[in-house]
Write an enzyme that holds these catalytic residues in place. Structure first.
Site, PDB file in Angstrom:
ATOM      1  N   TYR A  29       0.853  -1.189   0.000  1.00  0.00           N
ATOM      2  CA  TYR A  29       0.000   0.000   0.000  1.00  0.00           C
ATOM      3  C   TYR A  29       0.882   1.230   0.000  1.00  0.00           C
ATOM      4  O   TYR A  29       1.861   1.302   0.746  1.00  0.00           O
ATOM      5  CB  TYR A  29      -0.890   0.005   1.249  1.00  0.00           C
ATOM      6  CG  TYR A  29      -1.770   1.229   1.392  1.00  0.00           C
ATOM      7  CD1 TYR A  29      -2.842   1.434   0.512  1.00  0.00           C
ATOM      8  CD2 TYR A  29      -1.538   2.176   2.384  1.00  0.00           C
ATOM      9  CE1 TYR A  29      -3.650   2.562   0.642  1.00  0.00           C
ATOM     10  CE2 TYR A  29      -2.351   3.298   2.510  1.00  0.00           C
ATOM     11  CZ  TYR A  29      -3.409   3.485   1.644  1.00  0.00           C
ATOM     12  OH  TYR A  29      -4.212   4.593   1.768  1.00  0.00           O
ATOM     13  N   ASP A  60       9.453   2.889  -0.544  1.00  0.00           N
ATOM     14  CA  ASP A  60       8.422   3.516   0.282  1.00  0.00           C
ATOM     15  C   ASP A  60       8.677   3.165   1.750  1.00  0.00           C
ATOM     16  O   ASP A  60       8.366   2.061   2.203  1.00  0.00           O
ATOM     17  CB  ASP A  60       7.034   3.060  -0.171  1.00  0.00           C
ATOM     18  CG  ASP A  60       5.925   3.758   0.610  1.00  0.00           C
ATOM     19  OD1 ASP A  60       6.242   4.529   1.551  1.00  0.00           O
ATOM     20  OD2 ASP A  60       4.742   3.535   0.285  1.00  0.00           O
ATOM     21  N   LYS A  74       4.512   9.089   8.625  1.00  0.00           N
ATOM     22  CA  LYS A  74       4.368   8.514   9.969  1.00  0.00           C
ATOM     23  C   LYS A  74       5.393   9.033  10.991  1.00  0.00           C
ATOM     24  O   LYS A  74       5.240  10.148  11.457  1.00  0.00           O
ATOM     25  CB  LYS A  74       4.313   6.989   9.853  1.00  0.00           C
ATOM     26  CG  LYS A  74       3.111   6.588   8.954  1.00  0.00           C
ATOM     27  CD  LYS A  74       2.664   5.166   8.996  1.00  0.00           C
ATOM     28  CE  LYS A  74       1.322   5.014   8.283  1.00  0.00           C
ATOM     29  NZ  LYS A  74       1.311   4.348   7.033  1.00  0.00           N
TER      30      LYS A  74
HETATM   31  C1  LIG Z   1       0.595   4.706   5.689  1.00  0.00           C
HETATM   32  C2  LIG Z   1       1.312   4.455   4.398  1.00  0.00           C
HETATM   33  C3  LIG Z   1       1.174   5.302   3.282  1.00  0.00           C
HETATM   34  C4  LIG Z   1       0.165   6.409   3.239  1.00  0.00           C
HETATM   35  O1  LIG Z   1       0.416   7.385   4.173  1.00  0.00           O
HETATM   36  P1  LIG Z   1      -0.791   8.377   4.627  1.00  0.00           P
HETATM   37  O2  LIG Z   1      -0.123   9.325   5.531  1.00  0.00           O
HETATM   38  O3  LIG Z   1      -1.808   7.491   5.282  1.00  0.00           O
HETATM   39  O4  LIG Z   1      -1.314   8.993   3.390  1.00  0.00           O
HETATM   40  C5  LIG Z   1       1.982   5.078   2.196  1.00  0.00           C
HETATM   41  N1  LIG Z   1       2.857   4.071   2.169  1.00  0.00           N
HETATM   42  C6  LIG Z   1       3.024   3.228   3.215  1.00  0.00           C
HETATM   43  C7  LIG Z   1       4.025   2.140   3.138  1.00  0.00           C
HETATM   44  C8  LIG Z   1       2.236   3.384   4.349  1.00  0.00           C
HETATM   45  O5  LIG Z   1       2.368   2.516   5.372  1.00  0.00           O
END
Ligand SMILES: *Cc1c(COP(=O)(O)O)cnc(C)c1O
Length: 430
Positions: free
Chosen positions: A144, A238, A266
């Site tokens: 994701y 990511d 995060k």
């Molecule tokens: C949480 C997450 C996102 C999206 O971040 P948001 O701040 O919720 O938009 C993208 N990539 C990874 C790997 C994530 O865990």
């Protein structure tokens, strides 16, 4: 556990907010029941509107490495707030946070701040497309990367094909530029490169945390990096979840790989909304105002969010044993769960990476999204509810990672293991 207030709150919320929540997973759809409405939190604990207290292994889905209301972060936020909440003009706080990230993570010469992980990955992809002058991207099933159109794409008819939208509202004309490969399966990536000579980038969670916790195998990541080099595609790592969660330098350190563009979110916001994407100078300089690739944000680099992020990263920087301690606790928790489950003849697959943990009700190790989906979801739902009732707040879906924070100690972990053990017995023997 009484949830009367939360039930009322949820019903009222549903009148005015779609599904009663502002991010779908919060609605508890995959485990059933009512989500506790949170009144406040402190340290390891969440307190709901009914006065129930929970040990929180979600930690806002990752950002809170230091638990709730860490005193230093709280103070930094309060001090920043007194100086104004937003200027829409540059501040030295942005430079400070940028320098901290650059000094801790390999391969980031320059970066830009945004407000979420979604924005970070979306902008990284635009930049990769501009740099390579190519249009297609490869993503992995089960990874994701936020909810931008090109990344909400599922495998089409079989893997390694041009993707289909995984949500209504996304045009085929967008999703067809995303190819979907299988995690930990280099052949499927090679097949994507056979299907398209127009690949701008591969985007990957090197430690996938959004299909449960499923780390990539080292040789797989090395092979991906090699393929990208051969084919002139960029590698977008990511690290929105794994950055400053798996280790001080994210997951690249685990694997000895090097992304061309790295995305963050995060933890770097210390609990405030911050995302970032960064990489080599020659790629980043294409971004406006130095280059022509447009990207902007009214609240990007917000001073309160920067203050929280700076404080969090400084706390990380001055504590070299931090991740070791968190990993020891995570291992203790997962070993405890595994043993408690085994006593009830339930097989758990467990994984730990730094402060991240995950478990699957599965007889076989989980290497990709198919394996994750084959795990027992009914058993997970029962286990989740059993734990919640006894004050343990675990992610409300089998496809999410769990998080340890520095406010936790062995007592919290052992209490949780004891409760898990009771729940396994209830599930098995009624
Ligand atoms: C949480 C997450 C996102 C999206 O971040 P948001 O701040 O919720 O938009 C993208 N990539 C990874 C790997 C994530 O865990």
């Amino acid at each position: 556990m009484v949830l009367d207030c939360s039930i009322n709150d949820f019903n009222e919320a549903k009148q005015v907010i779609v599904g009663g929540v502002n991010s779908p997973v919060r609605a508890f759809s995959s485990v059933g029941g009512t989500p506790p409405f949170i009144h406040h939190a402190k340290g390891v604990h969440l307190y709901d509107e009914d006065g129930n207290r929970y040990i929180d292994f979600v930690q806002s889905w990752g950002p809170l490495l230091f638990g709730h209301c860490d005193s230093e972060i709280e103070e930094a936020i309060i001090e920043a707030t007194k100086k104004g909440t937003s200027y829409g003009a540059p501040t030295i706080a942005e430079t400070q946070l940028a320098k901290l990230i650059i000094s801790m993570v390999d391969g980031v010469d320059k970066l830009r701040f945004v407000n979420s992980g979604t924005e970070a990955t979306m902008s990284a992809i635009r930049l990769a497309r501009a740099y390579t002058k190519k249009d297609d991207i490869i993503k992995f099933e089960g990874c994701y990367h936020g909810h931008s159109d090109s990344l909400l794409v599922a495998a089409g008819s079989g893997l390694a094909t041009f993707g289909n939208p995984s949500s209504p509202g996304i045009p085929l004309s967008v999703s067809k530029n995303t190819l979907v490969a299988r995690y930990n399966d280099i052949e499927s990536v090679k097949q994507c490169f056979e299907k398209s000579t127009n690949i701008a980038a591969i985007i990957i969670e090197p430690i996938a945390g959004n299909m449960g916790l499923v780390p990539a195998q080292g040789e797989f990541l090395n092979a991906i990096q090699k393929l990208c080099d051969e084919k002139g595609a960029l590698l977008i790592i990511d690290e929105v979840m794994s950055g400053f969660r798996a280790s001080q330098s994210g997951s690249q350190a685990f694997y000895g790989i090097q992304g061309d563009i790295i995305t963050f979110g995060k933890v770097i916001g210390g609990g405030m909304p911050v995302g970032a994407f960064g990489g080599r100078k020659e790629i980043m300089k294409l971004l406006s105002p130095e280059g022509a690739v447009y990207q902007a944000g009214t609240l990007s680099g917000n001073p309160i969010a920067m203050a929280a992020g700076i404080t969090a990263l400084r706390k990380i920087e001055r504590d070299p044993r931090l991740y070791e301690r968190l990993e020891t606790l995570a291992n203790r928790l997962m070993d405890g769960f595994k043993e408690a489950a085994a006593q009830c003849e339930i097989t758990l697959q467990t994984v730990v990476r730094g402060s991240m943990f995950g478990f699957f009700f599965s007889d076989v190790p989980v290497k990709n999204f198919d394996d994750a989906q084959n795990a027992n979801k009914e058993l997970f739902a029962k286990f989740h509810y059993g734990c919640l009732k006894k004050g343990i707040y675990l992610a409300c879906s089998p496809f999410e990672a769990g998080f340890i924070c520095t406010a936790m100690n062995e007592e919290h972990i052992d209490m949780t293991i004891n409760i898990a053990s009771e729940v396994f017995k209830e599930i098995t023997y009624g």
